[in-house]
Write a protein that holds these residues in place. Structure first.
Motif, PDB file in Angstrom:
ATOM      1  N   MET A 127       0.840  -1.216   0.000  1.00  0.00           N
ATOM      2  CA  MET A 127       0.000   0.000   0.000  1.00  0.00           C
ATOM      3  C   MET A 127       0.867   1.255   0.000  1.00  0.00           C
ATOM      4  O   MET A 127       0.527   2.244  -0.670  1.00  0.00           O
ATOM      5  N   GLN A 128       1.986   1.200   0.728  1.00  0.00           N
ATOM      6  CA  GLN A 128       2.890   2.354   0.752  1.00  0.00           C
ATOM      7  C   GLN A 128       3.440   2.633  -0.646  1.00  0.00           C
ATOM      8  O   GLN A 128       3.462   3.782  -1.086  1.00  0.00           O
ATOM      9  N   ALA A 129       3.843   1.557  -1.340  1.00  0.00           N
ATOM     10  CA  ALA A 129       4.359   1.731  -2.706  1.00  0.00           C
ATOM     11  C   ALA A 129       3.257   2.275  -3.612  1.00  0.00           C
ATOM     12  O   ALA A 129       3.497   3.185  -4.429  1.00  0.00           O
ATOM     13  N   THR A 130       2.031   1.739  -3.453  1.00  0.00           N
ATOM     14  CA  THR A 130       0.906   2.199  -4.272  1.00  0.00           C
ATOM     15  C   THR A 130       0.577   3.655  -3.962  1.00  0.00           C
ATOM     16  O   THR A 130       0.297   4.459  -4.876  1.00  0.00           O
ATOM     17  N   LEU A 131       0.621   4.014  -2.683  1.00  0.00           N
ATOM     18  CA  LEU A 131       0.334   5.400  -2.293  1.00  0.00           C
ATOM     19  C   LEU A 131       1.403   6.357  -2.827  1.00  0.00           C
ATOM     20  O   LEU A 131       1.085   7.485  -3.264  1.00  0.00           O
ATOM     21  N   GLN A 132       2.649   5.917  -2.800  1.00  0.00           N
ATOM     22  CA  GLN A 132       3.713   6.768  -3.359  1.00  0.00           C
ATOM     23  C   GLN A 132       3.509   6.962  -4.854  1.00  0.00           C
ATOM     24  O   GLN A 132       3.659   8.073  -5.381  1.00  0.00           O
ATOM     25  N   GLU A 133       3.150   5.863  -5.511  1.00  0.00           N
ATOM     26  CA  GLU A 133       2.885   5.949  -6.947  1.00  0.00           C
ATOM     27  C   GLU A 133       1.684   6.853  -7.220  1.00  0.00           C
ATOM     28  O   GLU A 133       1.712   7.687  -8.142  1.00  0.00           O
ATOM     29  N   LEU A 134       0.668   6.737  -6.411  1.00  0.00           N
ATOM     30  CA  LEU A 134      -0.530   7.574  -6.557  1.00  0.00           C
ATOM     31  C   LEU A 134      -0.186   9.039  -6.312  1.00  0.00           C
ATOM     32  O   LEU A 134      -0.653   9.933  -7.039  1.00  0.00           O
ATOM     33  N   THR A 135       0.678   9.271  -5.333  1.00  0.00           N
ATOM     34  CA  THR A 135       1.108  10.640  -5.044  1.00  0.00           C
ATOM     35  C   THR A 135       1.833  11.230  -6.256  1.00  0.00           C
ATOM     36  O   THR A 135       1.584  12.389  -6.637  1.00  0.00           O
ATOM     37  N   LEU A 136       2.707  10.422  -6.847  1.00  0.00           N
ATOM     38  CA  LEU A 136       3.416  10.892  -8.039  1.00  0.00           C
ATOM     39  C   LEU A 136       2.438  11.183  -9.179  1.00  0.00           C
ATOM     40  O   LEU A 136       2.570  12.198  -9.878  1.00  0.00           O
ATOM     41  N   VAL A 137       1.465  10.300  -9.363  1.00  0.00           N
ATOM     42  CA  VAL A 137       0.476  10.488 -10.436  1.00  0.00           C
ATOM     43  C   VAL A 137      -0.349  11.742 -10.167  1.00  0.00           C
ATOM     44  O   VAL A 137      -0.602  12.547 -11.082  1.00  0.00           O
ATOM     45  N   LEU A 138      -0.765  11.933  -8.900  1.00  0.00           N
ATOM     46  CA  LEU A 138      -1.559  13.121  -8.556  1.00  0.00           C
ATOM     47  C   LEU A 138      -0.745  14.407  -8.733  1.00  0.00           C
ATOM     48  O   LEU A 138      -1.265  15.431  -9.205  1.00  0.00           O
ATOM     49  N   GLU A 139       0.530  14.344  -8.337  1.00  0.00           N
ATOM     50  CA  GLU A 139       1.404  15.507  -8.554  1.00  0.00           C
ATOM     51  C   GLU A 139       1.532  15.803 -10.051  1.00  0.00           C
ATOM     52  O   GLU A 139       1.484  16.969 -10.485  1.00  0.00           O
ATOM     53  N   SER A 140       1.689  14.739 -10.835  1.00  0.00           N
ATOM     54  CA  SER A 140       1.790  14.907 -12.289  1.00  0.00           C
ATOM     55  C   SER A 140       0.495  15.480 -12.842  1.00  0.00           C
ATOM     56  O   SER A 140       0.517  16.383 -13.703  1.00  0.00           O
ATOM     57  N   CYS A 141      -0.626  14.976 -12.366  1.00  0.00           N
ATOM     58  CA  CYS A 141      -1.933  15.490 -12.805  1.00  0.00           C
ATOM     59  C   CYS A 141      -2.078  16.958 -12.433  1.00  0.00           C
ATOM     60  O   CYS A 141      -2.584  17.770 -13.237  1.00  0.00           O
TER      61      CYS A 141
END
Length: 169
Positions: A127-141
């Motif tokens: 979940m931590q890895a997924t959340l980090q990835e989601l954070t990166l995607v949201l930052e990119s968005c």
């Protein structure tokens, strides 16, 4: 025969059986004299001799019966003792089984908890890895949204400029 061995039996029965020995003692008695006959006659002495031989035979049989009853009583005591020993051993076995079962259940519960915590840890890392990835995607968005907004404003400015240029022409 004494009834003492029945008192020592660990039984749920409250009564003590009458023995045949006790009843047979009551049947053995002195020869009864006929009140019509006189004392000291030859007939009386013959009756006394046969009566004493009968008593002697009765006492011998009574002793044999008493001995057999005593033997049976001892065997009953032994059997009851063996049954009680067996019950005690069964209880000990069940107590040991219960202790081992409780120990095994506690051990398995401990293993399940460890496995559960391991799974929680693995899931937390995933979940931590997924959340980090989601954070990166949201930052990119967010960045793309900001760029899109900037481009949109630039296009809107260009559109106004073209519209003004067309209207002046």
């Amino acid at each position: 025969m004494d009834a003492f061995f029945f008192d020592k039996l660990p039984s749920t029965s409250q009564s003590t059986p009458k023995t045949r020995h006790e009843t047979s003692q009551m049947n053995v008695s002195c020869p009864q004299m006929d009140p019509d006959e006189g004392l000291g006659t030859d007939h009386d002495s013959t009756n006394e001799r046969s009566s004493s031989m009968t008593m002697s035979t009765d006492e011998s049989q009574e002793h044999q019966i008493s001995s057999r009853i005593d033997d049976i009583g001892k065997k009953v005591q032994d059997l009851v003792g063996k049954i009680n020993d067996s019950r005690t051993m069964d209880q000990t076995i069940m107590d040991n089984f219960q202790d081992k079962l409780v120990e095994k259940v506690a051990e398995i519960c401990g293993q399940m908890k460890e496995h559960m915590y391991t799974v929680y840890e693995e899931n937390s890392h995933a979940m931590q890895a997924t959340l980090q990835e989601l954070t990166l995607v949201l930052e990119s968005c967010s960045r793309l949204n900001t760029e899109l907004h900037a481009v949109s404003q630039a296009l809107a400015g260009l559109n106004r400029g073209l519209t003004l240029h067309r209207s002046t022409e």
